[in-house]
Design an enzyme around this catalytic site. Sequence first.
Site, PDB file in Angstrom:
ATOM      1  N   ASP A 357       2.760  54.292  58.762  1.00 50.34           N
ATOM      2  CA  ASP A 357       1.357  53.897  58.867  1.00 50.34           C
ATOM      3  C   ASP A 357       0.784  53.766  57.447  1.00 50.34           C
ATOM      4  OD1 ASP A 357      -1.113  54.040  61.011  1.00 50.34           O
ATOM      5  OD2 ASP A 357      -1.705  54.776  59.019  1.00 50.34           O
ATOM      6  N   ILE A 358      -0.039  52.735  57.201  1.00 46.27           N
ATOM      7  CA  ILE A 358      -0.665  52.560  55.889  1.00 46.27           C
ATOM      8  C   ILE A 358      -1.782  53.585  55.734  1.00 46.27           C
ATOM      9  CG2 ILE A 358      -1.947  50.983  54.414  1.00 46.27           C
ATOM     10  CD1 ILE A 358      -0.550  48.660  55.741  1.00 46.27           C
ATOM     11  N   GLU A 400      -2.252  48.899  61.719  1.00 48.87           N
ATOM     12  CA  GLU A 400      -1.542  49.073  60.457  1.00 48.87           C
ATOM     13  C   GLU A 400      -0.305  49.947  60.626  1.00 48.87           C
ATOM     14  OE1 GLU A 400      -4.759  52.318  60.551  1.00 48.87           O
ATOM     15  OE2 GLU A 400      -4.426  50.282  61.260  1.00 48.87           O
TER      16      GLU A 400
END
Length: 497
Positions: A357-358, A400
């Site tokens: 995950d960003i 994301e």
Amino acid sequence: MRIKPKPALLLLCSYMLAAWLSIRLGTIQSAYLVVIWLASGIAMMGAIQLGRQAYTVILIGHVLINFALYRQSQQQWFTLFPALLVSGGIDALQAWLGNYYYRRTRRYFGAEFWQKAAQLPRIWYQICAIPVLLTTPLLVLLWYGMGLIQAHNWSEWAMITFIQALSNFAGVLLLLPLLEDWRQQRLQPVLRQGLPLLVGLSLLVGVALFVDRHLMILSLPVMLYIAIRHQISGVHLGLLLVGLLCALGGHFGGSGFIGDTPTETFLNLQLFIFSLAFTFQFHALIQQEKAQQTANLEAEVAARTNALMQANKHLSELATTDELTQVYNRREWQRRCAEAVVRARRYKQALSIILLDIDHFKKINDQHGHLLGDLALKHLSRLCSQHLRAIDTFARWGGEEFVILLPDTELEQANLVAEKIRGLIERNPLLVDQRPPIHFTISLGVTALSVMDLTLDDLLGRADEALYVAKASGRNRVINSASVSTSYLSPGSSHHR
């Protein structure tokens, strides 16, 4: 006007040879009835090829051949020569008219000239018939004035004109189409492949003319096969051979078409030649059109099939690919992962997955805009795809968040892969035009397939828990499910990413 010596000499020799053969070997018995005046076809072909210089050559050739034929007559040369000039001029006029209507008709039909059956009536009428019909009466009047023919009334004069017109028409009809075939380079394949068939046709017609005329009916299926096998060019060659053999048969008294009078024999031959020519030229072009339509239809079907395959491929890509990042979507990844789990259990192989995950993706959107946020997702997808194995499956899980399937990979190895990807993203900021580099990091959760996993959700659940721990531990780090502490997984805890 600049004379081209070689083509002009070739035309002169061809014209004189054709005229000599027509008179010496193509007349009906002892009467002066030429079945096929080949010189008219040669003259028109020469006019089409050479233009204005051909008319001078035709005039010279006409004077020379006729002077040689009439030199034994009682007329003096100084009275014969002006008449030969006039008759030669009429022959040149016929060639000029043929050239004029040929070019006019060719411009009208364009690239499809002489390729459609519907064009034939206009071609026969304008190119073959009109030049002959306009010039033959002038030639007959000249002969009458020279005393070469005797006509006691208008009906006899009309019959002589009609016979002469048929002879000229036959010469143009049988020879002129070969010029178009030669221009389109269609004659060479027929001569290479169809020569035995043409020789067989000639032998058959020869036997029919001199042995049993009933065998002539067999020439029809042979011509039909030529029309199917070699199309219009083969038919043109076959018609010329049959026409010349019929003229020879009439000259030597073959039994095929002999009538009670020379005129009746001439008309019998002309009826057969014209019927055969009109029928098989028309039939051959219909066959050619059908073959072309079939080829066009097959090409269209192939093109549409290819377009359908491309459309299906595109639809398949839309169904399995994330539109923004062009990597696999969540549904396709789940399908592939389910198959990989079954395979891993069957062959007792390792399997791991990574959920990433960003970090602080919302800040990227807020500070730089959603367009750059989308570019960040693409940037991450490109880097990950370039540094994974071909057997690995990288996909966008949603928003994301991304997921990686690592077949035949133990947890420790998967941990190293995750750390490699984390460092890769950290060291490679997003570069857009002249803007400052946009740095961002990712958090990753890693887990491996366990014998306790009943469903794919069990595997995904552990990876998600490991990712949650990575986020809760300060982000920009890799956590695997083996190191997840239960203190992070209290019932009251929630995922804040």
